[in-house]
Design an enzyme around this catalytic site. Sequence first.
Site, short mmCIF file in Angstrom:
data_model
loop_
_atom_site.label_atom_id
_atom_site.label_comp_id
_atom_site.label_asym_id
_atom_site.label_seq_id
_atom_site.Cartn_x
_atom_site.Cartn_y
_atom_site.Cartn_z
N ARG D 251 -3.01 -3.04 22.62
CA ARG D 251 -2.88 -4.23 21.76
C ARG D 251 -1.49 -4.81 21.97
O ARG D 251 -0.50 -4.10 21.92
CB ARG D 251 -3.16 -3.90 20.28
CG ARG D 251 -2.10 -3.10 19.55
CD ARG D 251 -2.25 -3.11 18.03
NE ARG D 251 -1.86 -1.86 17.43
CZ ARG D 251 -0.60 -1.48 17.18
NH1 ARG D 251 0.42 -2.27 17.48
NH2 ARG D 251 -0.36 -0.30 16.63
N HIS D 255 0.13 -3.83 14.57
CA HIS D 255 -1.06 -3.16 14.05
C HIS D 255 -1.80 -4.07 13.07
O HIS D 255 -3.01 -4.26 13.16
CB HIS D 255 -0.67 -1.85 13.36
CG HIS D 255 -1.77 -1.26 12.55
ND1 HIS D 255 -2.89 -0.71 13.12
CD2 HIS D 255 -1.95 -1.15 11.21
CE1 HIS D 255 -3.71 -0.28 12.18
NE2 HIS D 255 -3.17 -0.54 11.01
N TYR D 264 8.61 0.99 16.48
CA TYR D 264 8.12 2.22 17.12
C TYR D 264 7.79 2.10 18.61
O TYR D 264 7.39 3.08 19.22
CB TYR D 264 6.91 2.77 16.38
CG TYR D 264 5.77 1.77 16.19
CD1 TYR D 264 4.87 1.52 17.22
CD2 TYR D 264 5.61 1.09 14.99
CE1 TYR D 264 3.83 0.61 17.04
CE2 TYR D 264 4.57 0.18 14.80
CZ TYR D 264 3.68 -0.05 15.84
OH TYR D 264 2.67 -0.94 15.67
#
Lengths: 333, 333, 353, 353
Positions: D251, D255, D264
């Site tokens: 992706r 998220h 992250y």
Amino acid sequence: MKTAVKTREITLIQAITEAMDTMLERDPSVLVLGEDVGVNGGVFRATDGLYEKYGEDRIIDTPLAESGIIGTSIGLAMNGFKPIAEIQFFGFIYPAFNQIVTHATRIRGRTLGRFTVPMVIRAPYGAGVRAPEIHSDSMEALFTHMPGIKVVVPSNPYDAKGLLIASIEDPDPVLFLEPMKLYRAGRKEVPEGYYKVPIGKAAIVKEGTDITILSYGAMMPIVLKAAEKAEKDGIRSEVIDLRTLFPLDRELIQSSVEKTGKVIIVHEGHRTNGLAAEITALINDTETAFLSLKAPIQRVTGFDVPVPMFSLEEAYLPSIEAVYDKIRFLAEY
Amino acid sequence: MKTAVKTREITLIQAITEAMDTMLERDPSVLVLGEDVGVNGGVFRATDGLYEKYGEDRIIDTPLAESGIIGTSIGLAMNGFKPIAEIQFFGFIYPAFNQIVTHATRIRGRTLGRFTVPMVIRAPYGAGVRAPEIHSDSMEALFTHMPGIKVVVPSNPYDAKGLLIASIEDPDPVLFLEPMKLYRAGRKEVPEGYYKVPIGKAAIVKEGTDITILSYGAMMPIVLKAAEKAEKDGIRSEVIDLRTLFPLDRELIQSSVEKTGKVIIVHEGHRTNGLAAEITALINDTETAFLSLKAPIQRVTGFDVPVPMFSLEEAYLPSIEAVYDKIRFLAEY
Amino acid sequence: MTDYPMRQIIDGDGALVDDRYKDQLTPELVVEMYKKMVFARLFDRKCVNLQRQGRIGTYVPFEGQEASQVGSALAMREDDWMFPTYRDHGATLTFGHSLKNILMYWNGRYEGAVPPEGKRIFPPAVPIASQLLHATGAAWAEKKKGTDRIAIVYFGDGATSEGDFHEGLNFASVFQIPVIFFNQNNGYAISVPTTRQMHSRTIAQKAVAYDMEGIRVDGNDVCAVYFAVKEAAEKARRGEGPTLIEAVTWRYGAHTTSDDPSKYRDQSENELRRKTADPVGRMEKFLKRYGYWDEHLKAYETEATAEIETAVKAMESEPAADISHLFDYVFAASPWPIEDQKADYHRLKGGVR
Amino acid sequence: MTDYPMRQIIDGDGALVDDRYKDQLTPELVVEMYKKMVFARLFDRKCVNLQRQGRIGTYVPFEGQEASQVGSALAMREDDWMFPTYRDHGATLTFGHSLKNILMYWNGRYEGAVPPEGKRIFPPAVPIASQLLHATGAAWAEKKKGTDRIAIVYFGDGATSEGDFHEGLNFASVFQIPVIFFNQNNGYAISVPTTRQMHSRTIAQKAVAYDMEGIRVDGNDVCAVYFAVKEAAEKARRGEGPTLIEAVTWRYGAHTTSDDPSKYRDQSENELRRKTADPVGRMEKFLKRYGYWDEHLKAYETEATAEIETAVKAMESEPAADISHLFDYVFAASPWPIEDQKADYHRLKGGVR
Ligand SMILES: Cc1ncc(C[n+]2csc(CCOP(=O)(O)OP(=O)(O)O)c2C)c(N)n1
Ligand SMILES: Cc1ncc(C[n+]2csc(CCOP(=O)(O)OP(=O)(O)O)c2C)c(N)n1
Ligand SMILES: [Mg+2]
Ligand SMILES: [Mg+2]
């Protein structure tokens, strides 16, 4: 004109088998799933003979996985079947908790009725049979708190059969709790074939004017014995078998409370946030019932401790003495 | 002699981070486990900075498995550690239900104290933040019914920090529910460093003489606003923040009820078998409190329907108007 | 598909079929193995009898699984952790649990789940597969403390279907936790045969899902089990992570004393297996064949029986269950609801109101 | 360990690298694939924008995963079942879900989870991995009815850690249920990389635990995905059971719109992947390279955008959420507590007491 219906004396567990048999025969979409329900006929023999009669496509031994049983039953239910999922003991329902609280109970709402989950979850519950550890839980209140599921608990063979048939025909999920202790505790006249006992209706099992005692399931014999004992002291208790825990039969509770003004609620589940709490609040909510109260409502329940190993289970369970004690207390109030 | 403790104004979520930081520093056995709690600092940033400070051996990103998180935390807890397990949203605690209800809560009892489970389960709960589906549950009553676990719900930064520290030091499992809606709803003076707010004690946040309003968590601001509104009508409500839901602060509830004789209980969890039911029963159980009741106890709660998708969440949640309505009703009773 | 041949060291006739372990099979070790299996079997039979006589409650027999349980327990170090199920008293006894306490467990007594002081034995797992996570957590704690203690966790073939089985193996592999997942594949989960429980031909191959070592071993061969576990234990102690071991075995008896196995399986298979693959019989043959047999081993049965009888007596002369066990161990300090309920209980028992 | 090479048909430069599918790659099919991917991407971007403007709630973007979603959905038959997650609107749109309804879903509206009449699309799964069991159950129902309808269920790499993943695959394999477990391994479960989620190198190999076929496919290659799913579907329809497919993808975005991926991961990797492996870009290259490209495809973007805008308008001109959706769909017939609470709600709104 009344047709003569043949009845026989059978046990509560036989009544349960009969209910499933009746519905399996009437409705080809009915399935039975669970651990050991097939070849073995269930660890309590609740499905005895069904495998032989209906075959492995309808009486299905599943892998040992409660979330799997309930999760796949949801899929089956929303695609045309009516699964009766057996959880071997109520204390082993927890691995399926997510599937019940998040899915079985919410799918109708989430899809505005496009998908529905007509399924029954059967489970033997309760203490008092010297079962091994963690086999004796009575956590029905977890399910009455959860929107989207009905909770039914019979206490005798007649109700067991009629309520289970009603549960199987219900268009929504029903948790059907079977008092293990009463499985073979006695026989009662039960009609052959199909009949229903309506979900949501309690029953007066003993009329009285002085005190209302509300209970259900395996506690009914205890309550009745305590009531009989008090009867000898001249105290006339009205004993009500709730039969359905959600939705409660508000009218019957209310009218009895208005008559007696004194109430005892008995269950073996834990006290805090147990059914007695809800029923107390329900009586409180109903102004006429509240105003007719002559004394505080009394709770006789399992303690707020885990259901113990069997050497202590009698100490855990509400006793005849404990109920009788409250009857006396209220009579003298 | 009082030492001057430095305080700062911080948010509720900052207070939670501080509590963990304080305890991680004081006690090397404290661990934090959960989904995204490490590198990412938590989806709400509750563990922000902790990974950098304490490293991956103490701030542990786990696989996506709630039963795994709680189950391994049990093993860690009974072997010398104090895990703080984060469940990302309260609505995702259900896969861990079996581990909580059968193990975390029963191991001390099952082994007569040989093994114990000092752990904290933290979870953000509640509706009102336009979260996606199934992210807004408020099922605390499932846990108050379950023996062997304490349930704590702070409503402000000061309590959040002090209660979380107390929870981490508690020798038994504590479910620590964090009102998502109040995470950043305002700042409050919070001391630096270590202090505790005792588990099991409620707090009077507004004194009054006419009506007692009992509530907790995210409902506190709603209740206070309703009470203020009624104050303008000359109705003086006493507002109590329960803070701990099991065990309840019976004394404080009792003394307030004896003073006012009128009670409203407010929570966003579902009505049937919710906390208000237990509190109603508790007041009923306490004879002096029961006898001082001048009107039926009023419940203002979430409905007996699943917490809806966010377009309807305001309709689901208890509103200022709903609480005010009950205040007026009782005032006029 | 990955193939997992079944390891064997001693075959059904007691012949050594894998030479590599010859030197390690010291007389002390093989005699110890034999004795522990005999003891376990006698204990198990005694319990079945006690249950029939109504002297204990429902009991879960393990006869036929002695090699798996004794072999694995002997391979562990004294200070390791053990997480048994309800059927693993052969393992816990071997590992040092108290005979009397195990008997008390089946008498519905809380003392039954308490191991002797210092012994790291968890109460028998009842909800299937949940213990895999506890073992993983406890072993993780040892790793964090920097010790070389490890954990072994027992579970059946049926347990592999539960989600917790999967989560346990996944956590253990991700964090390389020193835990041994010891599966006793006894062919049945109550009435459900392994072929219906899973579509995989072995349980060992399930380790592939976690890039974990999987081992399949003849669970009726105490030596094969012993060395499989010993090697897995050494590996774990070296910090090389978890192992899944499938010990293929068989229970002769019922699932529990309330179960009737003739409902779901042909009982004649038991007799065949007893002749060809019995763990105790096979070891006796081995001992005799290779000169380890000693007539005092025959007398050992009497000795063991006496020890068991003593424990039964001790169990039966225990005073009635202590009511404080019901109330006083839920929390470190009981909150008022429990205190109140306890007082109420005592008031009622005292007959005072 | 079992090896699962990654299947590819079209590489990052749009070159056909596996000749076997040449004949099946009709102009209609490849153009359809391309268009659906373009549509999905435009829809996804629109939603991210709507969220930024506060016109919908938190949204879950899927940009980068179009090949996995479109390829798999196109390979299914119209009357099959689909069980998507919150991130699979590329799949549900392709499969015939309503644009407007999907938009309403992200606007917190119950209508959003209702598929068009006759379409067997389940609401997006929110609790991770729970849907694997629903799909297995629904496909089992089809098998019991004797149809040749099958189910496909979507889930992420993180979902493989949940117990329900395992239980779903086990049930499906034991009962040989016609379901396709379609995993999109996009490298992350929120912030947790796949390497931390599991110790196994592939997700496909997890099929070994169930003696199930496992397939690993380039999830950015719409053709590879399409044929992998098509073959699995045919197999399932023939009664040969379930398949686990791992589509390896990525992706690009966060998220969810509340997530900050820079916390992250190194965001520069996105740009690299966009250049070398983008599902839409690659297909465009392929179309051009092999002469399928047609200038009207350029115009298609405008067309698609117009369609999306129309749906957004329709969504925004919907009347406010219907309060009956809160109360009237919990049960077929509302029991008194709900009826009472509904009445009370209306009383309060009406200002009457
Ligand atoms: C969660 C859960 N579900 C169901 C049960 C009831 N039960 C007890 S033992 C058993 C079968 C276990 O089979 P297996 O794992 O093969 O172990 P075995 O009994 O053969 O040693 C079942 C279903 C249980 N104890 N826990
Ligand atoms: C049972 C459960 N636990 C936690 C969450 C919160 N959550 C939502 S998405 C997500 C990550 C999912 O990762 P993956 O399965 O890889 O799917 P992706 O989001 O990458 O498509 C998490 C932890 C959830 N929705 N359900
Ligand atoms: Mg077994
Ligand atoms: Mg992912």
